[in-house]
Scaffold this motif. Sequence first.
Motif, PDB file in Angstrom:
ATOM      1  N   GLU A 252      91.582 -91.977 -26.543  1.00 30.17           N
ATOM      2  CA  GLU A 252      92.699 -91.453 -26.507  1.00 30.17           C
ATOM      3  C   GLU A 252      92.814 -89.958 -26.578  1.00 30.17           C
ATOM      4  O   GLU A 252      92.202 -89.338 -27.457  1.00 30.17           O
ATOM      5  CB  GLU A 252      93.860 -92.078 -27.481  1.00 30.17           C
ATOM      6  N   GLY A 253      93.571 -89.260 -25.635  1.00 28.69           N
ATOM      7  CA  GLY A 253      93.795 -87.882 -25.854  1.00 28.69           C
ATOM      8  C   GLY A 253      92.520 -87.020 -25.590  1.00 28.69           C
ATOM      9  O   GLY A 253      92.355 -86.084 -25.981  1.00 28.69           O
ATOM     10  N   ALA A 254      91.698 -87.409 -24.513  1.00 31.32           N
ATOM     11  CA  ALA A 254      90.560 -86.888 -24.071  1.00 31.32           C
ATOM     12  C   ALA A 254      90.769 -85.814 -22.945  1.00 31.32           C
ATOM     13  O   ALA A 254      89.618 -85.628 -22.447  1.00 31.32           O
ATOM     14  CB  ALA A 254      89.477 -88.135 -23.757  1.00 31.32           C
ATOM     15  N   GLU A 255      91.874 -85.717 -22.568  1.00 28.57           N
ATOM     16  CA  GLU A 255      92.135 -84.770 -21.420  1.00 28.57           C
ATOM     17  C   GLU A 255      91.520 -83.348 -21.543  1.00 28.57           C
ATOM     18  O   GLU A 255      90.856 -82.931 -20.621  1.00 28.57           O
ATOM     19  CB  GLU A 255      93.586 -85.002 -20.843  1.00 28.57           C
ATOM     20  N   LYS A 256      91.963 -82.794 -22.521  1.00 28.43           N
ATOM     21  CA  LYS A 256      91.596 -81.487 -22.439  1.00 28.43           C
ATOM     22  C   LYS A 256      89.948 -81.104 -22.907  1.00 28.43           C
ATOM     23  O   LYS A 256      89.357 -80.532 -22.213  1.00 28.43           O
ATOM     24  CB  LYS A 256      92.205 -80.576 -23.762  1.00 28.43           C
ATOM     25  N   LEU A 257      89.356 -82.192 -23.692  1.00 28.40           N
ATOM     26  CA  LEU A 257      87.972 -82.005 -23.955  1.00 28.40           C
ATOM     27  C   LEU A 257      87.471 -82.569 -22.521  1.00 28.40           C
ATOM     28  O   LEU A 257      86.313 -82.109 -22.194  1.00 28.40           O
ATOM     29  CB  LEU A 257      87.618 -82.918 -24.892  1.00 28.40           C
ATOM     30  N   GLY A 258      87.787 -83.454 -21.941  1.00 30.41           N
ATOM     31  CA  GLY A 258      87.334 -83.730 -20.672  1.00 30.41           C
ATOM     32  C   GLY A 258      87.182 -82.820 -19.656  1.00 30.41           C
ATOM     33  O   GLY A 258      86.189 -82.747 -18.829  1.00 30.41           O
ATOM     34  N   LYS A 259      88.409 -82.093 -19.586  1.00 25.41           N
ATOM     35  CA  LYS A 259      88.150 -80.771 -18.686  1.00 25.41           C
ATOM     36  C   LYS A 259      87.160 -79.972 -19.030  1.00 25.41           C
ATOM     37  O   LYS A 259      86.454 -79.450 -18.121  1.00 25.41           O
ATOM     38  CB  LYS A 259      89.702 -80.176 -18.670  1.00 25.41           C
ATOM     39  N   ARG A 260      87.070 -79.524 -20.444  1.00 23.61           N
ATOM     40  CA  ARG A 260      85.854 -78.608 -20.620  1.00 23.61           C
ATOM     41  C   ARG A 260      84.455 -79.295 -20.364  1.00 23.61           C
ATOM     42  O   ARG A 260      83.686 -78.675 -19.988  1.00 23.61           O
ATOM     43  CB  ARG A 260      86.082 -78.611 -22.256  1.00 23.61           C
ATOM     44  N   LEU A 261      84.332 -80.508 -20.423  1.00 19.66           N
ATOM     45  CA  LEU A 261      83.119 -81.328 -20.159  1.00 19.66           C
ATOM     46  C   LEU A 261      82.986 -81.230 -18.816  1.00 19.66           C
ATOM     47  O   LEU A 261      81.527 -81.045 -18.418  1.00 19.66           O
ATOM     48  CB  LEU A 261      83.218 -82.767 -20.605  1.00 19.66           C
ATOM     49  N   ARG A 262      83.767 -81.312 -17.897  1.00 22.44           N
ATOM     50  CA  ARG A 262      83.638 -81.388 -16.325  1.00 22.44           C
ATOM     51  C   ARG A 262      83.185 -79.978 -15.924  1.00 22.44           C
ATOM     52  O   ARG A 262      82.242 -80.006 -15.065  1.00 22.44           O
ATOM     53  CB  ARG A 262      84.787 -82.019 -15.705  1.00 22.44           C
ATOM     54  N   LYS A 263      83.802 -78.915 -16.796  1.00 25.97           N
ATOM     55  CA  LYS A 263      83.339 -77.785 -16.252  1.00 25.97           C
ATOM     56  C   LYS A 263      82.110 -76.926 -16.649  1.00 25.97           C
ATOM     57  O   LYS A 263      81.363 -76.032 -16.110  1.00 25.97           O
ATOM     58  CB  LYS A 263      84.456 -76.678 -16.563  1.00 25.97           C
ATOM     59  N   THR A 264      81.429 -77.479 -18.081  1.00 27.80           N
ATOM     60  CA  THR A 264      80.473 -76.751 -18.762  1.00 27.80           C
ATOM     61  C   THR A 264      79.193 -77.012 -17.884  1.00 27.80           C
ATOM     62  O   THR A 264      78.897 -78.130 -17.297  1.00 27.80           O
ATOM     63  CB  THR A 264      80.430 -77.401 -20.151  1.00 27.80           C
TER      64      THR A 264
END
Length: 329
Positions: A275-287
């Motif tokens: 739950e609530g993984a949207e912001k961290l997921g966006k960072r994860l995809r970009k790093t």
Amino acid sequence: MKFYFAPLEGLTDSIFRQLHHRFFPGVDGYYMPFLSPTLHHSLSARERRELPPAERLDAPCVPQILTKSPEDFLWAAGLCRDLGYEEVNLNLGCPSGTVVAKGKGAGMLESPAALDAFLEIIFSGTPVKISVKTRLGLTGAGEFPAILEVLNRYPLAGLILHPRVQKAFYKGPVDLEAFGLALEASKCPVCYNGDICTPEDMAGLRRRFPRLEAMMIGRGLIGCPGLLSPGGTTREGLIAFHGALLEAYCDAFGNRRNAMFRLKENWQYLLCLFEGAEKLGKRLRKTTDFGEFCAITGEILENLPMRPALCPDWREKWDLQLQVSSDII
């Protein structure tokens, strides 16, 4: 009921299968991503690594073969037999445009007559049992009765049916009505494959198809590795599994960056378990930094609330994540 892990190219490699079986028991067998033999009848280093002798495996595995050449199929089947495998799976379902354009995978469904000629040759010379993984056709479910009529002429070890057509890829609803008709008409055991992601999905299939004896799960087990395990997907189990995968990929690739990108493929699906993984997921995809990748995944695994099952809108989230990922990497 038997449960099988679907072959997913780039996701369910030999390292993943071995560690998944260790940390999350409950899968009855793993189907390997396809081997595509060539006229040279030799394996690349990667293919040899992905097709070890069967005696070395902790869990039952079935090699999958993708080809339109009966001679190449029989060579690959013989190789698998020599390595100790008792069954191979013929891929008639891969929807990739490049694969279909070459007349392979789902491309073989275009002509039932040509498929019949292919099957006649391989069944007359096969050294192992043959199962088939297929779709309903190329453009419409109305194509499948003619395809099944051909398949019923041969002693298949099993029929794994993903009830979508090639043009649908993995989007849109599965055709359960067409699957039910196939289940009734098939002369061999039928395994259902497609959009199984929660215990409720499995229970619904059991209620609708009481005769069903097997299910194959792919993306649902990537996103929720303990879906079939007695204890489910626990935080402790997932942390240990992810850590073992990262270490094993670092060793196998000899490069932490490549290991990171390999595991980012899994995270496209794992994110739907939190739950609530949207912001961290966006960072994860970009790093593209290994240290940042470890920090982000550690924060997700240790701190974000876990859902009891994959989120209800899992398909929309996965489609979005896959699009974003392909734009970045």
